[in-house]
Every structure is written in C-alpha cells, then in structure tokens.
Motif scaffolding. Structure first.
Motif, PDB file in Angstrom:
ATOM      1  N   UNK A 302     -84.546  28.345  10.928  1.00 20.76           N
ATOM      2  CA  UNK A 302     -85.677  27.830  11.707  1.00 20.76           C
ATOM      3  C   UNK A 302     -86.294  28.926  12.578  1.00 20.76           C
ATOM      4  N   UNK A 303     -85.496  29.721  13.313  1.00 20.34           N
ATOM      5  CA  UNK A 303     -86.111  30.782  14.116  1.00 20.34           C
ATOM      6  C   UNK A 303     -86.904  31.780  13.282  1.00 20.34           C
ATOM      7  N   UNK A 304     -86.398  32.135  12.087  1.00 22.94           N
ATOM      8  CA  UNK A 304     -87.146  33.078  11.266  1.00 22.94           C
ATOM      9  C   UNK A 304     -88.474  32.475  10.823  1.00 22.94           C
ATOM     10  N   UNK A 305     -88.451  31.215  10.384  1.00 26.32           N
ATOM     11  CA  UNK A 305     -89.694  30.570   9.955  1.00 26.32           C
ATOM     12  C   UNK A 305     -90.697  30.504  11.101  1.00 26.32           C
ATOM     13  N   UNK A 306     -90.220  30.186  12.305  1.00 24.80           N
ATOM     14  CA  UNK A 306     -91.116  30.071  13.453  1.00 24.80           C
ATOM     15  C   UNK A 306     -91.629  31.431  13.930  1.00 24.80           C
ATOM     16  N   UNK A 307     -91.012  32.515  13.459  1.00 24.98           N
ATOM     17  CA  UNK A 307     -91.493  33.852  13.830  1.00 24.98           C
ATOM     18  C   UNK A 307     -92.643  34.304  12.937  1.00 24.98           C
ATOM     19  N   UNK A 308     -92.930  33.533  11.878  1.00 23.34           N
ATOM     20  CA  UNK A 308     -93.944  33.911  10.906  1.00 23.34           C
ATOM     21  C   UNK A 308     -95.137  32.962  10.961  1.00 23.34           C
ATOM     22  N   UNK A 309     -96.255  33.421  10.448  1.00 20.75           N
ATOM     23  CA  UNK A 309     -97.421  32.559  10.339  1.00 20.75           C
ATOM     24  C   UNK A 309     -97.224  31.552   9.208  1.00 20.75           C
TER      25      UNK A 309
END
Length: 351
Positions: A302-309
């Motif tokens: 989840x943190x990685x996905x939220x770091x991306x557009x």
C-alpha cells in the motif's frame, strides 16, 4: 469494564506467541547467515560442538539453540543434551533453492520493519513510501521469499496451465517479465526455455543491476536482458507473453500498466498475472495467510502504491475481481484463473 477472564487469557496466549515469533525472526536470520541450521542438519550437536563447527561463540549458540527448540524449529534431547533437526525442518530451513525456504521470509519481514518510523508517519499523512526507499534487506529478502514458490510451480504447473503457451515457449517466443525485481522468475523461464528470449524490467535500478548479475551467474545473459523501466513505460514489444509476478497490486497505476501491457502484447499473446492468494471478501482472508499478506501489505504494498501516481492501492489481498476488472478495462476480452497454491493465484488474460 467487564472482562471475561477466559477470553482475556486466550488473547494473552496469542500475544505471547506473537511476541515470541517477532523476536525469533531475528534468530532465524542469524541462524541462516551463520550456517547454524545447515551445520545442525548434518548431524546432532551440543552447543560447544555446533559452535566449533560454525566458528561461532558457544554461549551465544547455546542460547540460540534453546530458543529454536522452544519454538519448534529444532529438536532437543534432554537425555544426551544434543540438538538436532528433523528432515522436514532441514528441508524448510537449509536450502535456499528448494520449494520452501523459511529464512528468506523472515529476512524480508525484518527489512520491512526497519521502515516503521516512515510507515507511522505515512499513516498520519496519507503519503506513500516507495519501494526504493526501503532497506536493502527488503529486496534481497523478497527474492529469497518468492523464489522458492516460483521454482516449485512456475515451470511445473503455472506456465503449462496457460492455453498453448508452453509449446510456444519451447519453439521460441519473446517474453517480457514486468516488475522482475532481482530477476528470479525471468531466469527460471530462460533456463527452461532456451529457444525463447526474455526481457525483464523493474523501476528499481539497483534490483535491475542485481538481476543482470544473477543472469550472468546462471549463464543465461545471452538470452535475457534487463532494463530499468516502469510497468507503464517498458518497451521492446510486441511480446508473445508478458508476465507479472506479485507486482500488479504494488502499483499506483495498475490500470495504466495493464493498458501498456496490452499495447506491448501481440494480438495472439498472453498476459500471465501472478498475485497473492486471496478470497473475495475481508472475511475470506481472516486466516494465517491473509494475516501475513495484510501485514506485509501495510508496510510495503500500500505505501508503494500511494507513493506513485494513478490513484490505486489494491493491496496484497485484493482478490480476483479487481484484477479481472483491470484486465477488462485495459482491453482484454478473455480472463480466467488457471492455477493456485496456498500463497498465489495465477490468472490468464488475452486480447
């Protein structure tokens, strides 16, 4: 507050088990790195003997052995004072190339937990934490965690389950492995199908460098190339087969990735999607496997996905329907589940 004593003690027992497991994770990684498991698997030993065979300090080894025996990871014979391993324990704890390798999972977990401060901050702000921001142990542990499952299933059952793909791989086709990490999945395919060529891509440059080294060590670098590129930007198509291994749910824009994959795929090509095993509802995932994946997901996926557009954050327990919807929205007309293990589900999407 009215507290039911039986339920309280049940919860306390769960807490004690979890606390012991949390601290034991470090000991498991230590045992792997120092060769303690491998030496003990060769023959039973007392602490002094095991320390001599591994070049370690006896008092540390003694405490390590006691903790491992208390956790059920090794055996203790009170009559002789010796410690030993069953065949099953040795199978799961000593062979990083085998179908099950426990230390890799704990290495990944310990690496992920090093980001606790950043993850706590992200919980407050809603911001992301990119994969590249994690400790290097995350990347190495991830490869050691997932490779055994791929080694056991990819060639033996997953690829043969796809419609006509394995025969084409043996004849020779072009394959793209998107989100390849250290390249284990790419290399396993290249070793099995020498007539085909493979391109692995990952947005994390350090992982790509590691993948190139592993391909050279495996002797397949002439048929495998790796590039630093995201799932929305990799090139080189059209490909006959595109694969994503435990990667789609980590992306902030999985729909963009699916559309790009469709654009890079030949009209008669196949997209093989390997994702964590998950049920259709939260209730379906309230089990030990779901707990593992939800916990890793909160720190990594989840943190990685939220770091991306992109606006997505599927998480590791998204399940089949969200993946199906992404494939359909990206222009794929055929989608089916083709294989599964206790830890993964494999889907086939075709134009």
């Amino acid at each position: 507050m009215a507290v039911n004593e039986d339920r309280l003690m049940e919860f306390v027992h769960r807490f004690v088990g979890d606390l012991g497991a949390t601290m034991a994770a470090g000991s498991i990684v230590v045992g792997d790195r120092l060769g303690l498991y491998r030496a003990l698997a060769e023959r039973p030993a007392r602490p002094q003997e095991l320390a001599e065979r591994t070049g370690t300090a006896p008092r540390y080894v003694e405490e390590w052995l006691r903790g491992q025996a208390a956790g059920g990871y090794i055996q203790y014979d009170a009559a002789t004072g010796e410690y030993a391993m069953t065949e099953e324990q040795a199978f799961a704890l000593t062979d990083p190339e085998g179908p099950i390798f426990v230390p890799g999972a704990f290495q990944l977990a310990l690496g992920a937990l090093k980001a606790e401060g950043e993850i706590t901050k992200a919980f407050r702000t809603g911001e992301g934490v990119g994969w590249h921001e994690h400790d290097a142990e995350v990347f190495t542990g991830c490869e050691r965690f997932f490779r055994p499952g791929y080694s056991a299933n990819l060639v033996a059952s997953w690829l043969p389950a796809l419609d006509g793909v394995e025969a084409r791989l043996r004849d020779g086709i072009r394959v793209a492995d998107v989100g390849c990490g250290h390249g284990s999945s790419t290399i396993l395919m290249a070793q099995e199908y020498p007539a085909s060529t493979f391109t692995g891509s990952d947005y994390h440059g350090e992982s790509v460098a590691a993948a190139r080294k592993q391909a050279a060590n495996a002797g397949v670098d002439g048929r495998v190339r790796f590039e630093a590129a995201s799932a929305q930007s990799f090139g080189g198509g059209p490909y006959d087969l595109v694969t994503t291994f435990d990667a789609l749910h980590d992306m902030g824009d999985p729909l963009g990735a699916a559309r790009h994959i469709r654009g890079q795929l030949a009209d008669d090509g196949t997209w093989m999607i390997v994702e964590p095993a998950a049920g259709a509802t939260v209730s379906d995932n309230l089990n030990p496997v779901g707990r593992v994946y939800y916990s890793f997901s909160a720190f990594l996926c989840v943190p990685n996905a939220l770091s991306q557009e992109g606006g997505y954050s599927l998480g590791a327990q998204a399940g089949e329907e969200p993946v199906r919807h992404l494939a359909v929205d990206a222009g794929f007309t055929r989608f089916r589940r083709v294989a599964e293990t206790p830890f993964n589900i494999v889907y086939e999407a075709r134009p």
